[in-house]
Motif scaffolding. Structure first.
Motif, short mmCIF file in Angstrom:
data_model
loop_
_atom_site.label_atom_id
_atom_site.label_comp_id
_atom_site.label_asym_id
_atom_site.label_seq_id
_atom_site.Cartn_x
_atom_site.Cartn_y
_atom_site.Cartn_z
N UNK A 10 0.83 -1.20 0.00
CA UNK A 10 0.00 0.00 0.00
C UNK A 10 0.87 1.26 0.00
N UNK A 11 1.93 1.27 0.80
CA UNK A 11 2.83 2.42 0.83
C UNK A 11 3.54 2.61 -0.50
N UNK A 12 3.94 1.54 -1.12
CA UNK A 12 4.59 1.61 -2.42
C UNK A 12 3.63 2.18 -3.46
N UNK A 13 2.38 1.74 -3.45
CA UNK A 13 1.38 2.25 -4.40
C UNK A 13 1.15 3.74 -4.19
N UNK A 14 1.08 4.18 -2.93
CA UNK A 14 0.88 5.60 -2.65
C UNK A 14 2.08 6.41 -3.11
N UNK A 15 3.28 5.88 -2.90
CA UNK A 15 4.50 6.59 -3.30
C UNK A 15 4.55 6.75 -4.82
N UNK A 16 4.09 5.75 -5.55
CA UNK A 16 4.09 5.84 -7.00
C UNK A 16 3.05 6.81 -7.52
N UNK A 18 2.30 9.72 -6.02
CA UNK A 18 2.63 11.09 -5.62
C UNK A 18 2.89 12.02 -6.80
N UNK A 19 3.65 11.62 -7.83
CA UNK A 19 3.88 12.54 -8.94
C UNK A 19 2.61 12.94 -9.68
N UNK A 20 1.56 12.17 -9.57
CA UNK A 20 0.30 12.51 -10.24
C UNK A 20 -0.34 13.75 -9.64
N UNK A 21 -0.04 14.06 -8.40
CA UNK A 21 -0.64 15.20 -7.73
C UNK A 21 0.24 16.44 -7.77
N UNK A 22 1.42 16.35 -8.38
CA UNK A 22 2.33 17.49 -8.40
C UNK A 22 1.74 18.60 -9.25
N UNK A 23 1.90 19.82 -8.82
CA UNK A 23 1.39 20.97 -9.54
C UNK A 23 1.98 22.23 -8.95
N UNK A 24 1.21 23.31 -8.97
CA UNK A 24 1.69 24.58 -8.42
C UNK A 24 1.26 24.72 -6.97
#
Length: 152
Positions: A10-16, A18-24
């Protein structure tokens, strides 16, 4: 062990993800001098845009020039950074703290100048002891530097 592998997965899936939510991210300072960070800029504040690396599901860049003009922020490329002004309360607290530091430095300097034996708590040894003459001279120089720093 079975529980550990599920948690790790579950932690690995969440870590992967994270870049999807990157923005300003927008950063600004309020009237009291507190810093704030948000995904949405405030309406009546000058903000600094913090760009986070990575691709977002939603585009981090505006799609059209009209959207770009709608953003109230400025980037480092457009304008040189101006230091943010401190509020009157923050300036008053800093002035009071500097005056207290100045008074403390002057008191220390006076003690080191007029007393030949200075008793202090030695934290390394866990006991009280007197400063040697070399230590007293070293502390005297440090104290003079603190007076110059805080009282000028």
């Amino acid at each position: 062990m079975k529980h550990f592998s599920k948690v790790f997965g579950a932690l690995l899936a969440m870590a992967l993800c994270l870049p999807l939510h990157a923005g300003k991210i927008y950063k600004w300072q309020d009237e009291q001098g507190s810093w704030h960070y948000s995904e949405k800029p405030p309406l009546e504040e000058q903000v600094e845009v913090i760009k986070i690396k990575g691709k977002s599901a939603e585009s981090a860049e505006p799609d059209s020039p009209a959207e770009e003009d709608a953003l109230p922020s400025t980037t480092a490329e457009e304008k040189p950074k101006e230091p943010l002004k401190k509020s009157a309360e923050v300036l008053a607290v800093e002035k009071t703290r500097k005056a207290e530091d100045c008074q403390r430095a002057r008191t220390n300097l006076d003690s080191l100048t007029h007393r030949t034996r200075i008793l202090y708590d030695d934290e390394e040894k866990g006991e009280q002891r007197y400063l040697t003459e070399e230590e007293r001279q070293e502390w005297l120089k440090k104290s003079q530097g603190q007076v110059k720093e805080f009282c000028d």
